[in-house]
Design an enzyme around this catalytic site. Structure first.
Site, PDB file in Angstrom:
ATOM      1  N   HIS A 190       4.054  -3.780  24.108  1.00  0.00           N
ATOM      2  CA  HIS A 190       5.489  -3.856  24.400  1.00  0.00           C
ATOM      3  C   HIS A 190       5.781  -2.887  25.545  1.00  0.00           C
ATOM      4  O   HIS A 190       5.365  -1.726  25.489  1.00  0.00           O
ATOM      5  CB  HIS A 190       6.301  -3.477  23.157  1.00  0.00           C
ATOM      6  CG  HIS A 190       7.727  -3.908  23.223  1.00  0.00           C
ATOM      7  ND1 HIS A 190       8.631  -3.391  24.123  1.00  0.00           N
ATOM      8  CD2 HIS A 190       8.408  -4.846  22.523  1.00  0.00           C
ATOM      9  CE1 HIS A 190       9.803  -3.978  23.955  1.00  0.00           C
ATOM     10  NE2 HIS A 190       9.700  -4.868  22.991  1.00  0.00           N
ATOM     11  N   HIS A 197       1.825  -3.389  20.270  1.00  0.00           N
ATOM     12  CA  HIS A 197       2.967  -3.857  19.479  1.00  0.00           C
ATOM     13  C   HIS A 197       2.593  -4.962  18.506  1.00  0.00           C
ATOM     14  O   HIS A 197       3.088  -4.983  17.387  1.00  0.00           O
ATOM     15  CB  HIS A 197       4.039  -4.351  20.468  1.00  0.00           C
ATOM     16  CG  HIS A 197       5.308  -4.803  19.840  1.00  0.00           C
ATOM     17  ND1 HIS A 197       6.056  -3.996  19.002  1.00  0.00           N
ATOM     18  CD2 HIS A 197       5.994  -5.980  19.925  1.00  0.00           C
ATOM     19  CE1 HIS A 197       7.140  -4.657  18.619  1.00  0.00           C
ATOM     20  NE2 HIS A 197       7.115  -5.866  19.143  1.00  0.00           N
ATOM     21  N   ARG A 246       5.873  -9.941  28.559  1.00  0.00           N
ATOM     22  CA  ARG A 246       5.605  -8.533  28.258  1.00  0.00           C
ATOM     23  C   ARG A 246       4.364  -7.995  28.951  1.00  0.00           C
ATOM     24  O   ARG A 246       4.323  -6.836  29.351  1.00  0.00           O
ATOM     25  CB  ARG A 246       5.460  -8.353  26.746  1.00  0.00           C
ATOM     26  CG  ARG A 246       6.777  -8.498  26.053  1.00  0.00           C
ATOM     27  CD  ARG A 246       6.680  -8.358  24.569  1.00  0.00           C
ATOM     28  NE  ARG A 246       8.019  -8.549  24.029  1.00  0.00           N
ATOM     29  CZ  ARG A 246       8.324  -8.581  22.751  1.00  0.00           C
ATOM     30  NH1 ARG A 246       7.384  -8.442  21.849  1.00  0.00           N
ATOM     31  NH2 ARG A 246       9.558  -8.746  22.358  1.00  0.00           N
ATOM     32  N   LYS A 300       0.802  -1.221   0.000  1.00  0.00           N
ATOM     33  CA  LYS A 300       0.000   0.000   0.000  1.00  0.00           C
ATOM     34  C   LYS A 300       0.837   1.273   0.000  1.00  0.00           C
ATOM     35  O   LYS A 300       0.362   2.329  -0.384  1.00  0.00           O
ATOM     36  CB  LYS A 300      -0.994  -0.002   1.168  1.00  0.00           C
ATOM     37  CG  LYS A 300      -0.395   0.191   2.517  1.00  0.00           C
ATOM     38  CD  LYS A 300      -1.400  -0.152   3.600  1.00  0.00           C
ATOM     39  CE  LYS A 300      -2.085   1.022   4.176  1.00  0.00           C
ATOM     40  NZ  LYS A 300      -2.847   0.656   5.404  1.00  0.00           N
ATOM     41  N   ASP A 352      -6.004  -4.000   7.275  1.00  0.00           N
ATOM     42  CA  ASP A 352      -6.743  -4.075   6.012  1.00  0.00           C
ATOM     43  C   ASP A 352      -7.055  -5.514   5.595  1.00  0.00           C
ATOM     44  O   ASP A 352      -8.175  -5.832   5.196  1.00  0.00           O
ATOM     45  CB  ASP A 352      -5.947  -3.386   4.896  1.00  0.00           C
ATOM     46  CG  ASP A 352      -5.607  -1.958   5.248  1.00  0.00           C
ATOM     47  OD1 ASP A 352      -6.521  -1.211   5.603  1.00  0.00           O
ATOM     48  OD2 ASP A 352      -4.418  -1.597   5.186  1.00  0.00           O
ATOM     49  N   GLU A 394      15.849 -12.737  24.995  1.00  0.00           N
ATOM     50  CA  GLU A 394      14.732 -11.828  25.267  1.00  0.00           C
ATOM     51  C   GLU A 394      13.815 -12.477  26.282  1.00  0.00           C
ATOM     52  O   GLU A 394      13.975 -13.654  26.616  1.00  0.00           O
ATOM     53  CB  GLU A 394      13.985 -11.495  23.963  1.00  0.00           C
ATOM     54  CG  GLU A 394      14.807 -10.610  23.041  1.00  0.00           C
ATOM     55  CD  GLU A 394      14.110 -10.252  21.737  1.00  0.00           C
ATOM     56  OE1 GLU A 394      14.421  -9.184  21.213  1.00  0.00           O
ATOM     57  OE2 GLU A 394      13.273 -11.028  21.249  1.00  0.00           O
ATOM     58  N   ARG A 432       2.521 -13.768  22.456  1.00  0.00           N
ATOM     59  CA  ARG A 432       3.606 -14.203  21.581  1.00  0.00           C
ATOM     60  C   ARG A 432       4.959 -14.152  22.286  1.00  0.00           C
ATOM     61  O   ARG A 432       5.292 -13.161  22.934  1.00  0.00           O
ATOM     62  CB  ARG A 432       3.651 -13.292  20.355  1.00  0.00           C
ATOM     63  CG  ARG A 432       4.770 -13.588  19.392  1.00  0.00           C
ATOM     64  CD  ARG A 432       4.715 -12.635  18.223  1.00  0.00           C
ATOM     65  NE  ARG A 432       4.902 -11.269  18.638  1.00  0.00           N
ATOM     66  CZ  ARG A 432       6.079 -10.655  18.709  1.00  0.00           C
ATOM     67  NH1 ARG A 432       7.180 -11.296  18.396  1.00  0.00           N
ATOM     68  NH2 ARG A 432       6.157  -9.394  19.094  1.00  0.00           N
TER      69      ARG A 432
END
Ligand code: SIN
Length: 533
Positions: free
Chosen positions: A244, A349, A290, A48, A223, A126, A384
């Site tokens: 986040h 996030h 998170r 886009k 979209d 992480e 996630r």
């Protein structure tokens, strides 16, 4: 409001293009899938804005895969399931972790360079990963991958990349639940065109722009999710939004991420009174999941009357070299992170939910597939695991194309059949007077942030539902068709997020209800899905 109009009206004014694979979206999922698909047929990639505009290019921390000799797909699976808080699809996670290392090696073969140390890949860590398993390119991993993919795609004669081409809607046949391609709007010329494809793949990314504070760029307007939903695909798990915890504090909507790997390498959080606070909330301290860190930050902000907390990177050895992108960005805001602490607060996030697919990327609508953040393969569950998203894009994008032979064989489309088979395209028909897209966006983002954000409860969700419904019904076109269409899509998906959040009366992963603060495994090990809300 959305009404239907016959495709016959389009034929007279919209040129037709034919392809084997139509891929909508040019992040890692779209481009990796395009490369794979180009081994089997003609590919059109629609994007886009430009190839530079994607969430992929902004991904800092890295890509997780069990590549280290002391790591294993099983350990990666365990961490992914733990982070997903009971809602991951174990078979899909198994695919992710076991096929991931081979796909990451393919990325390296096409030119994605990850940081090395003494001749070996250098892994970082992480939150919620049991070991260091994140491959990274300093703190701009997504950009390194994006550039490698773009370079490879433009070399291919049978990949046609169309920038500034926006998906107005999918085209298909309702009764047979079949997708034949898409109606597309050129945002520069205003021209509409019809792309007919044997296989249409949605790789349009997530919905971060639903929120007032987000790490996502302005293109993340849901979209593909909305278009698939209008066509009858299922949207699932959309109550799970990942916030986040450490986003550079500011008042703009799109805000700069401070990678979790900063905390993985020793960054610490302090409140504005100078107290290191994470010990009060989790034994994992700064590397807690998170959602836990984000809520802890909110709680500290409330307690101290501040809008942010501080991230201290001063003890990270050579922070400037390890995180050059973050260093430069902070310095441009007048913060030298080697000498002072960085003000941070959470931002939306990642969208864990999306278009429901199986592990072959199938959506349940013939000819329509989805991958990347737009899809819900089930690998993320309710939350996630950090750096699993880039991996998901390549693993499941490749899997769609694994079945290319079958797809192309069964979908021998001829022009006559297309004309016969198009029932309609959805065409937008707004009221002449009402709320402008710009005003609606502002109100939606504030509502979603305040009532459907990190902490939710029933009354707030109901108020948000009423507000979004009002905007949806009174939205008018204004003088910017793109802004209008994006707004329809965002409101469409916002309605689903709110309904799903209202429905789930418990707290889990990226969905926290202050009126139901506990995780309730007895009643809620299940998914909330919507079709045609
Ligand atoms: C980060 O670098 O913190 C983001 C990585 C991710 O969202 O997976």
């Amino acid at each position: 409001m959305i009404t239907t109009r016959y495709i016959g009206e389009l034929e007279s004014r919209a040129p037709l293009f034919f392809t084997d694979f139509l891929i909508v979206g040019s992040g890692i999922a779209g481009l990796f899938t395009a490369l794979k698909a180009s081994e089997h047929g003609r590919v059109v990639v629609l994007t886009k804005k430009t190839l530079k505009d994607s969430n992929t290019g902004l991904a800092q921390g890295g890509i997780a895969a069990a590549v280290h000799e002391e790591d294993s797909p099983f350990l990666h699976l365990e961490d992914t399931l733990e982070a997903g808080a009971g809602l991951c699809d174990v078979a899909a996670v198994n695919v992710l972790v076991s096929e991931g290392p081979a796909r990451v090696r393919e990325l390296m073969e096409i030119g994605a360079c990850f940081d090395m140390k003494d001749g070996n890949i250098s892994f970082t860590r992480e939150g919620a990963h049991g070991r260091a398993r994140i491959l990274h390119a300093a703190d701009a991993t997504g950009e390194a991958i994006r550039v490698a993919l773009v370079n490879k795609c433009v070399e291919k004669d049978n990949i046609d990349i169309q920038e500034y081409h926006y998906l107005v809607d999918l085209l298909g046949n309702d009764s047979s639940r079949t997708c034949h391609g898409a109606l597309v709007y050129n945002t520069i010329t205003g021209q509409q065109s019809v792309y007919i494809a044997r296989c249409t793949i949605i790789a349009t990314g997530g919905a971060g722009q639903l929120y007032q504070n987000t790490t996502n760029p302005d293109i993340a307007t849901a979209d593909g999710m909305a278009a698939a939903f209008r066509m009858g695909a299922e949207l699932t798990d959309l109550e799970f939004i990942q916030f986040h915890p450490t986003v550079l504090f500011g008042y703009e909507t799109q805000r700069f991420l401070i990678s979790e790997s900063v905390r993985g390498e020793g960054g610490r959080l302090y409140n504005t009174r100078g107290e290191r606070f994470m010990g009060k909330y989790s034994s994992m301290l700064e590397l807690a999941p998170r959602d836990v860190v984000s809520r802890a930050i909110l709680s500290e902000c409330t307690a101290t009357g501040s809008e942010y907390v501080y991230l201290d990177m001063r003890d990270i050895p050579s922070a400037r070299d390890r995180f050059p992108n973050i260093y430069r960005t902070c310095l441009a805001r007048g913060i030298d992170l080697e000498k002072e602490m960085v003000p941070v607060s959470p931002g939306a996030h990642y969208t864990m939910g999306g278009i429901k697919t199986n592990t072959r990327g199938e959506t349940g609508i013939t000819g329509l597939y989805a991958c990347g953040e737009a899809a819900c393969t089930g690998v993320h569950g309710a939350n996630r695991l950090a750096s699993n998203s880039l991996l998901e894009g390549i693993v499941f994008g490749a899997r769609i194309v694994d079945n290319a032979g079958e797809i192309l064989y069964h979908r021998q489309i001829n022009q006559e059949e297309i004309y016969r088979n198009f029932d309609h395209a959805w065409v937008l028909d707004p009221p002449a007077e009402g709320i402008s897209p710009a005003d609606a966006k502002h109100e939606m983002q504030a509502t979603m942030w305040n009532k459907v954000g990190i902490i939710r409860e029933q009354n707030g969700l109901k108020e948000a539902g009423a507000k979004i419904e009002h905007l949806y019904r009174h939205l008018t076109r204004g003088d910017d068709p793109l802004a209008y269409m994006e707004m329809v899509n965002m409101l469409t998906v916002a309605r689903v997020v709110i309904q799903a959040a209202l429905w789930r009366r418990e707290s889990r992963g990226g969905h926290f209800r202050s009126d139901y603060p506990e995780r309730d495994d007895l009643n809620w090990i299940k998914h909330v899905s919507f079709v045609n809300l």
